[in-house]
Design a protein around this motif. Sequence first.
Motif, PDB file in Angstrom:
ATOM      1  N   ARG A 128      -5.070  -7.306 -10.098  1.00 15.49           N
ATOM      2  CA  ARG A 128      -3.686  -8.043 -10.075  1.00 15.49           C
ATOM      3  C   ARG A 128      -2.667  -6.971 -10.808  1.00 15.49           C
ATOM      4  O   ARG A 128      -1.092  -7.345 -10.750  1.00 15.49           O
ATOM      5  CB  ARG A 128      -3.211  -9.609 -10.932  1.00 15.49           C
ATOM      6  N   GLU A 129      -3.462  -6.079 -11.470  1.00 12.97           N
ATOM      7  CA  GLU A 129      -2.419  -4.647 -11.657  1.00 12.97           C
ATOM      8  C   GLU A 129      -2.352  -3.711 -10.548  1.00 12.97           C
ATOM      9  O   GLU A 129      -1.351  -2.986 -10.873  1.00 12.97           O
ATOM     10  CB  GLU A 129      -3.206  -4.639 -12.654  1.00 12.97           C
ATOM     11  N   LEU A 130      -2.715  -4.175  -9.660  1.00 12.56           N
ATOM     12  CA  LEU A 130      -3.230  -2.669  -8.461  1.00 12.56           C
ATOM     13  C   LEU A 130      -2.318  -2.651  -7.855  1.00 12.56           C
ATOM     14  O   LEU A 130      -1.962  -4.097  -7.408  1.00 12.56           O
ATOM     15  CB  LEU A 130      -4.476  -2.418  -8.078  1.00 12.56           C
ATOM     16  N   SER A 131      -1.469  -1.983  -6.381  1.00 15.12           N
ATOM     17  CA  SER A 131      -1.219  -2.267  -5.385  1.00 15.12           C
ATOM     18  C   SER A 131      -1.728  -2.520  -4.160  1.00 15.12           C
ATOM     19  O   SER A 131      -2.824  -2.690  -4.284  1.00 15.12           O
ATOM     20  CB  SER A 131       0.011  -0.947  -4.710  1.00 15.12           C
ATOM     21  N   GLY A 132      -1.078  -3.508  -3.289  1.00 12.90           N
ATOM     22  CA  GLY A 132      -2.127  -3.518  -1.940  1.00 12.90           C
ATOM     23  C   GLY A 132      -3.229  -2.610  -1.080  1.00 12.90           C
ATOM     24  O   GLY A 132      -3.756  -2.667  -1.456  1.00 12.90           O
ATOM     25  N   ARG A 135      -6.158  -2.242  -4.565  1.00 11.41           N
ATOM     26  CA  ARG A 135      -7.186  -3.080  -3.972  1.00 11.41           C
ATOM     27  C   ARG A 135      -7.785  -2.588  -2.515  1.00 11.41           C
ATOM     28  O   ARG A 135      -9.057  -2.719  -2.887  1.00 11.41           O
ATOM     29  CB  ARG A 135      -6.407  -4.827  -3.848  1.00 11.41           C
ATOM     30  N   LEU A 160      -1.467  -3.788   5.045  1.00 10.98           N
ATOM     31  CA  LEU A 160      -0.362  -2.155   5.046  1.00 10.98           C
ATOM     32  C   LEU A 160       0.985  -1.672   5.386  1.00 10.98           C
ATOM     33  O   LEU A 160       1.409  -1.873   6.037  1.00 10.98           O
ATOM     34  CB  LEU A 160      -1.423  -1.682   4.197  1.00 10.98           C
ATOM     35  N   ASP A 161       1.897  -1.467   4.462  1.00  9.46           N
ATOM     36  CA  ASP A 161       3.630  -0.811   4.833  1.00  9.46           C
ATOM     37  C   ASP A 161       3.040   0.313   5.860  1.00  9.46           C
ATOM     38  O   ASP A 161       1.477   1.253   5.327  1.00  9.46           O
ATOM     39  CB  ASP A 161       4.149  -0.705   3.828  1.00  9.46           C
ATOM     40  N   THR A 164       2.289   4.000   3.500  1.00  4.80           N
ATOM     41  CA  THR A 164       0.082   3.462   2.438  1.00  4.80           C
ATOM     42  C   THR A 164      -0.599   3.578   3.354  1.00  4.80           C
ATOM     43  O   THR A 164      -1.679   3.815   3.521  1.00  4.80           O
ATOM     44  CB  THR A 164       0.346   2.328   1.612  1.00  4.80           C
TER      45      THR A 164
END
Length: 257
Positions: A128-132, A135, A160-161, A164
């Motif tokens: 939950r503390e990480l970006s996609g 992860r 993902l965008d 990224t």
Amino acid sequence: MSTPFLTLNNIGRRFADGTAALADISADIEEGSFVSLVGPSGCGKSTLLRLVAGLDEPSAGSITWTNGQPDDVGFVFQDATLMPWATVADNVWLPHRLRGMSREDAQPLIDEALERVGLGGRQSAYPRELSGGMRMRVSIARALSLKPRVLLMDEPFAALDEITREKLNDDLNDLWAEHKWTVIYVTHSVYEAAYLSTRILVMPARPGAFVADVPVEAPVDRGDGWRANPRFAQISADVTAQLRAAAGVASQSRRVS
């Protein structure tokens, strides 16, 4: 001609409800190659990947590894599939834990894999503390911690965008150039396939088969220079044309090698 590392011989897969997902899939895969599978949704790309991984059995044909199926096959799924209650390090430990390896014994493998994907300082973080993107890096690290000879990847960056995704494509290319795993990669993106691959296999609508085999002759280390290369644009255009030609065309048995 060298002996193939993996041979797919007239593979077919029909499900219990009668759906024919694959028909007459044949190909020889060389060791150290990066092979992308492209085709429309539902054409059987992910089904084929699961067959190669041994997670499912073909209804027809055979899958042959020249020296027997490797134990060190890494699989990266479409979603990161992380345990939300577990830390980054514990998520990477999971496949080793399932094999009976203690956390202490697995720790060097965990450390090395997370360093490879640029997450060495995030071992104690939770998903939950990480970006996609982070992860997905953890998911890749989990596969890399097995030190695979074969890496199977099922649209790992699709959600993902674009920025990224390009960065993770660069990182994946760097890792492949360094370790020369045999990679089979599922993607809907023609440009991603043209950037990463040494070879692109094109599949039409279900039941999936191979209707085109497009070689990618490019530097091992690619980067933005390859994306700007006219050859990259030509390969992307060729694969797009093959996909359009295959649309609505019944699959035919064909060996590509």
